[in-house]
Design an enzyme around this catalytic site. Structure first.
Site, mmCIF file in Angstrom:
data_model
loop_
_atom_site.group_PDB
_atom_site.id
_atom_site.type_symbol
_atom_site.label_atom_id
_atom_site.label_comp_id
_atom_site.label_asym_id
_atom_site.label_seq_id
_atom_site.Cartn_x
_atom_site.Cartn_y
_atom_site.Cartn_z
ATOM 1 N N LYS A 105 0.865 -1.117 0.065
ATOM 2 C CA LYS A 105 -0.010 0.023 0.084
ATOM 3 C C LYS A 105 0.981 1.162 0.065
ATOM 4 O O LYS A 105 1.994 1.170 0.356
ATOM 5 C CB LYS A 105 -0.987 0.035 1.108
ATOM 6 C CG LYS A 105 -2.306 0.753 1.080
ATOM 7 C CD LYS A 105 -3.066 -0.006 0.208
ATOM 8 C CE LYS A 105 -4.566 0.755 0.110
ATOM 9 N NZ LYS A 105 -5.446 -0.033 -0.534
ATOM 10 N N GLY A 217 -22.207 5.268 2.764
ATOM 11 C CA GLY A 217 -21.137 6.097 1.794
ATOM 12 C C GLY A 217 -21.911 5.773 0.379
ATOM 13 O O GLY A 217 -22.378 4.876 0.001
ATOM 14 N N ASN A 220 -17.572 5.315 -4.991
ATOM 15 C CA ASN A 220 -17.406 4.378 -6.013
ATOM 16 C C ASN A 220 -18.220 3.186 -5.261
ATOM 17 O O ASN A 220 -18.725 2.653 -6.040
ATOM 18 C CB ASN A 220 -15.876 4.320 -6.306
ATOM 19 C CG ASN A 220 -15.555 3.101 -7.270
ATOM 20 O OD1 ASN A 220 -15.662 2.067 -6.713
ATOM 21 N ND2 ASN A 220 -15.536 3.139 -8.530
ATOM 22 N N ALA A 221 -17.761 2.807 -4.002
ATOM 23 C CA ALA A 221 -18.290 1.382 -3.629
ATOM 24 C C ALA A 221 -19.729 1.373 -3.338
ATOM 25 O O ALA A 221 -20.567 0.587 -3.757
ATOM 26 C CB ALA A 221 -17.351 0.945 -2.470
ATOM 27 N N GLY A 222 -20.038 2.569 -2.671
ATOM 28 C CA GLY A 222 -21.522 2.357 -2.365
ATOM 29 C C GLY A 222 -22.361 2.779 -3.239
ATOM 30 O O GLY A 222 -23.617 2.184 -3.434
#
Ligand code: NAD
Length: 415
Positions: A105, A217, A220-222
């Site tokens: 990361k 949220g 992008n994910a939500g």
């Protein structure tokens, strides 16, 4: 109790797993810390002529199973401990998905919202100049994360390629399609999560049609989770939220309409026909599926006891504290843990690396089908370990992943 930092949480989770697997203490000691971490200072010329120095990191946690892989965050609150934790979780995620990769990361302490495009480009190039020797398609392959995007990935790939004197598309993933990106990367995290929800529902005997879903949220994910939940399973998305607050409609919200509203107003709040709720209220709603898709530590010992969802599908990284985990398990809530649930992103990133290597690109159908296979297999390996050892799904995901990393270390004669 003082709040633990994400790295300390990741170490507690690993310690629990070591206990279950009765890991040799010497092996545990290797797995508890990153194998390599870099602390950088990046001087960047700003538009006003001044030179500012940005602190930056890259952590290569463990590469027993292959080159390390993991995103780069640009964030003002980035810390080395967050980067270490995310690199550890990437190690377990890649192993759980059986990808031939280790975990890494990166992070740069900066506020992209206050920087011009030109300044961001110079910062991105400076990051790659500083790291060039330590990354590469066979060493460590970065990707986008919070506040970095496909354009930044393209510019980083370009910088690496300039130094190498040839185009090296495979050095980074999450690129735009025209410079070696993969079809299906945009919604891959949410899509992968949806496949695991489908498998969980089959196991629990739940009908997803018209099931009630709340999502914290709406990035992008939500957003894609809401949209795909609707499209793939005909779920009813009753609540959505972002950093400014939440909205609720018991008849169901249309994610695409909420997206347009957010694009116009800057938030999901005040969406016509919805009731306002807080982010805290959203988590405790009477729904079938709860999807935390925002931040770390959303579900804690304070609210875990009030969660009514049957399934908690963790698209966010680290949304549940260890104390909350124990409460959810005791209450029979089925948690699909983060590094399983949100592994669709890295899986399609891996597909992108493969396509770059072969110079042959797949269509969207092939990406979806291969992603489905990977997510479904990984869900069932986790569920199998959960039953075999009588442990929760997070501990089970750790057990599968850590066993695979340890096996690789053994075969490489590291232990
Ligand atoms: P994003 O920046 O696109 O969206 C984040 C969303 O969370 C935004 O809607 C924001 O308003 C909201 N948010 C921020 N603070 C909040 C708060 N206090 N309460 C409620 N909502 C809040 O980020 P993303 O890419 O969607 O990532 C979300 C989570 O998913 C992160 O934990 C990330 O690490 C994880 N994740 C994302 C991917 C991916 O491919 N995007 C892959 C793996 C994991």
């Amino acid at each position: 109790m003082t709040q633990l930092n994400p790295f300390e949480i990741s170490q507690i989770q690993l310690d629990e797993c070591a206990e279950i697997l009765k890991l040799d203490p010497n092996v545990k000691a290797i797995l508890r810390v990153p194998m390599r971490e870099m602390h950088l200072s990046l001087p960047v010329r700003m538009d006003d002529g001044n030179v500012r120095t940005f602190p930056a990191y890259r952590v290569q946690y463990n590469n027993a199973r292959g080159p390390t892989k993991g995103g780069i965050r640009f964030h003002p609150d980035e810390t080395i401990d967050t980067v270490r934790a995310l690199a550890a979780w990437m190690t377990w995620k890649c192993a759980l998905l059986n990808l031939p990769l280790g975990g890494g990361k990166g992070g740069v302490i900066c506020n992209p919202k206050e920087m011009s495009e030109a300044e961001l480009e110079r910062l991105s190039r400076a990051y790659i100049q500083a790291l060039h020797t330590f990354i590469g398609p066979d060493i460590d392959i970065p990707a986008p994360d919070v506040y970095t995007n496909p354009l930044i990935m393209a510019c980083m790939m370009d910088e690496y390629s300039k130094i190498e004197g040839k185009s090296v598309f495979g050095v980074i993933t999450g690129k735009p399609l025209c410079v070696g990106g993969s079809c299906g990367r945009q919604d891959a995290t949410a899509r992968g999560g949806c496949y695991t929800i489908r498998e969980a529902a089959i196991e629990l005997g739940m009908d997803l049609h018209n099931s009630k879903v709340a999502i914290q949220g709406f990035g992008n994910a939500g957003y894609y989770a809401a949209s795909l939940g609707n499209a793939l399973f005909d779920c009813k998305i009753v609540a959505l939220s972002d950093s400014k607050g939440g909205i609720y409609n018991k008849e169901g919200l249309i994610p695409e309409a909420v997206y347009e509203h957010k694009a116009k107003t800057g938030s999901v709040i005040n969406f016509p026909g919805s009731e306002s709720i807080t982010n805290e209220e959203l988590l405790e709603l009477d729904v079938d599926i709860l999807i935390p898709a925002a931040l770390e530590n959303a579900i804690t010992d304070k609210n875990a006891g009030n969660i009514k969802a049957k399934i908690v599908a963790e698209l966010a990284n680290g949304p549940t504290t260890p104390e909350a985990d124990a409460i959810l398990y005791k209450n029979g809530v089925h948690v699909i843990p983060d590094f399983l649930c949100n592994a669709g992103g890295v899986t399609v990133s891996y597909f992108e690396m493969v396509q770059n290597k072969y110079m042959y690109y797949w269509d969207e159908g092939a990406v979806h089908e291969r992603l489905d296979r990977k997510m479904t297999e990984s869900y069932h390996s986790t569920s199998h370990a959960s039953k075999k050892y009588g442990i929760n799904m997070r501990q089970a995901a750790y057990v599968v992943a850590v066993e695979r990393v340890v096996e690789a270390m053994k075969h490489r004669c590291w232990i």
